[in-house]
Design a protein around this motif. Structure first.
Motif, PDB file in Angstrom:
ATOM      1  N   ARG A   1       0.977  -1.233  -0.124  1.00 33.80           N
ATOM      2  CA  ARG A   1      -0.099  -0.056   0.078  1.00 33.80           C
ATOM      3  C   ARG A   1       0.698   1.374  -0.026  1.00 33.80           C
ATOM      4  O   ARG A   1       0.537   2.351  -0.568  1.00 33.80           O
ATOM      5  CB  ARG A   1      -0.967  -0.173   1.172  1.00 33.80           C
ATOM      6  N   ASP A   2       2.036   1.379   0.617  1.00 35.12           N
ATOM      7  CA  ASP A   2       2.963   2.299   0.551  1.00 35.12           C
ATOM      8  C   ASP A   2       4.519   1.787   0.832  1.00 35.12           C
ATOM      9  O   ASP A   2       4.379   0.681   1.594  1.00 35.12           O
ATOM     10  CB  ASP A   2       2.582   3.491   1.706  1.00 35.12           C
TER      11      ASP A   2
ATOM     12  N   GLU B   1      -9.766  -5.099   3.142  1.00 33.39           N
ATOM     13  CA  GLU B   1     -10.255  -3.825   2.708  1.00 33.39           C
ATOM     14  C   GLU B   1      -9.265  -2.607   2.765  1.00 33.39           C
ATOM     15  O   GLU B   1      -8.092  -2.881   3.089  1.00 33.39           O
ATOM     16  CB  GLU B   1     -11.040  -3.258   4.001  1.00 33.39           C
ATOM     17  N   PRO B   2      -9.595  -1.642   1.879  1.00 34.15           N
ATOM     18  CA  PRO B   2      -8.452  -0.840   1.430  1.00 34.15           C
ATOM     19  C   PRO B   2      -7.812  -0.065   2.755  1.00 34.15           C
ATOM     20  O   PRO B   2      -8.721   0.494   3.602  1.00 34.15           O
ATOM     21  CB  PRO B   2      -9.297   0.357   0.541  1.00 34.15           C
ATOM     22  N   VAL B   3      -6.545   0.426   2.756  1.00 37.56           N
ATOM     23  CA  VAL B   3      -6.074   0.988   3.834  1.00 37.56           C
ATOM     24  C   VAL B   3      -5.542   2.464   3.234  1.00 37.56           C
ATOM     25  O   VAL B   3      -4.821   2.417   2.086  1.00 37.56           O
ATOM     26  CB  VAL B   3      -4.825   0.297   4.414  1.00 37.56           C
ATOM     27  N   SER B   4      -5.632   3.356   3.767  1.00 37.39           N
ATOM     28  CA  SER B   4      -5.242   4.926   3.584  1.00 37.39           C
ATOM     29  C   SER B   4      -4.222   5.283   4.319  1.00 37.39           C
ATOM     30  O   SER B   4      -4.318   5.194   5.494  1.00 37.39           O
ATOM     31  CB  SER B   4      -6.285   5.729   3.257  1.00 37.39           C
ATOM     32  N   PHE B   5      -3.048   5.772   3.813  1.00 38.24           N
ATOM     33  CA  PHE B   5      -2.061   6.335   4.691  1.00 38.24           C
ATOM     34  C   PHE B   5      -2.035   7.836   4.848  1.00 38.24           C
ATOM     35  O   PHE B   5      -2.430   8.672   3.789  1.00 38.24           O
ATOM     36  CB  PHE B   5      -0.720   5.777   3.925  1.00 38.24           C
ATOM     37  N   THR B   6      -1.773   8.272   5.983  1.00 29.85           N
ATOM     38  CA  THR B   6      -1.745   9.820   6.050  1.00 29.85           C
ATOM     39  C   THR B   6      -0.317  10.212   5.869  1.00 29.85           C
ATOM     40  O   THR B   6       0.584   9.526   5.679  1.00 29.85           O
ATOM     41  CB  THR B   6      -2.094  10.206   7.666  1.00 29.85           C
ATOM     42  N   ASP B   7      -0.133  11.562   5.945  1.00 25.50           N
ATOM     43  CA  ASP B   7       1.244  12.267   5.624  1.00 25.50           C
ATOM     44  C   ASP B   7       2.031  11.659   6.882  1.00 25.50           C
ATOM     45  O   ASP B   7       3.260  11.489   6.677  1.00 25.50           O
ATOM     46  CB  ASP B   7       1.175  13.785   5.585  1.00 25.50           C
TER      47      ASP B   7
ATOM     48  N   ASP C   1       1.844   8.901   8.437  1.00 27.25           N
ATOM     49  CA  ASP C   1       2.290   7.752   8.176  1.00 27.25           C
ATOM     50  C   ASP C   1       3.579   7.589   7.039  1.00 27.25           C
ATOM     51  O   ASP C   1       4.363   6.839   7.143  1.00 27.25           O
ATOM     52  CB  ASP C   1       1.002   6.627   7.799  1.00 27.25           C
ATOM     53  N   ARG C   2       3.319   8.456   5.862  1.00 29.27           N
ATOM     54  CA  ARG C   2       4.362   8.181   5.176  1.00 29.27           C
ATOM     55  C   ARG C   2       5.657   8.903   5.783  1.00 29.27           C
ATOM     56  O   ARG C   2       6.654   8.376   5.319  1.00 29.27           O
ATOM     57  CB  ARG C   2       3.761   9.194   3.929  1.00 29.27           C
TER      58      ARG C   2
END
Length: 75
Positions: free
Chosen positions: A6-7, A29-35, A37-38
């Motif tokens: 995912r990242d 399920e989809p996972v979103s990364f925050t700034d 997290d990055r």
């Protein structure tokens, strides 16, 4: 099972193959990364790269020391 990274972040390594560090979710399920997290991922990548380079330098120093010790013994 197919993995979907995912990242990820690039981990440069001196004198060796470069690497990529990535996160793979354990669910479907989809996972979103925050700034944030990055940023954490980039910092972890820098740390891993530093440690890999440090180990390489230590290995090279040991090899040089062993070579010099062998030269001194034969002199």
């Amino acid at each position: 099972r197919q993995m979907c990274i995912r990242d990820r972040t690039y981990v440069p390594v001196e004198g060796g193959p470069d690497r990529t560090l990535g996160f793979v979710p354990d669910g479907t399920e989809p996972v979103s990364f925050t700034d944030e997290d990055r940023t954490i991922l980039e910092l972890i990548g820098q740390w891993v790269g530093y440690e890999l380079n440090r180990r390489q330098r230590e290995r090279e120093l040991r090899e040089r020391k062993n070579h010099l010790d062998a030269v001194v013994e034969t002199a």
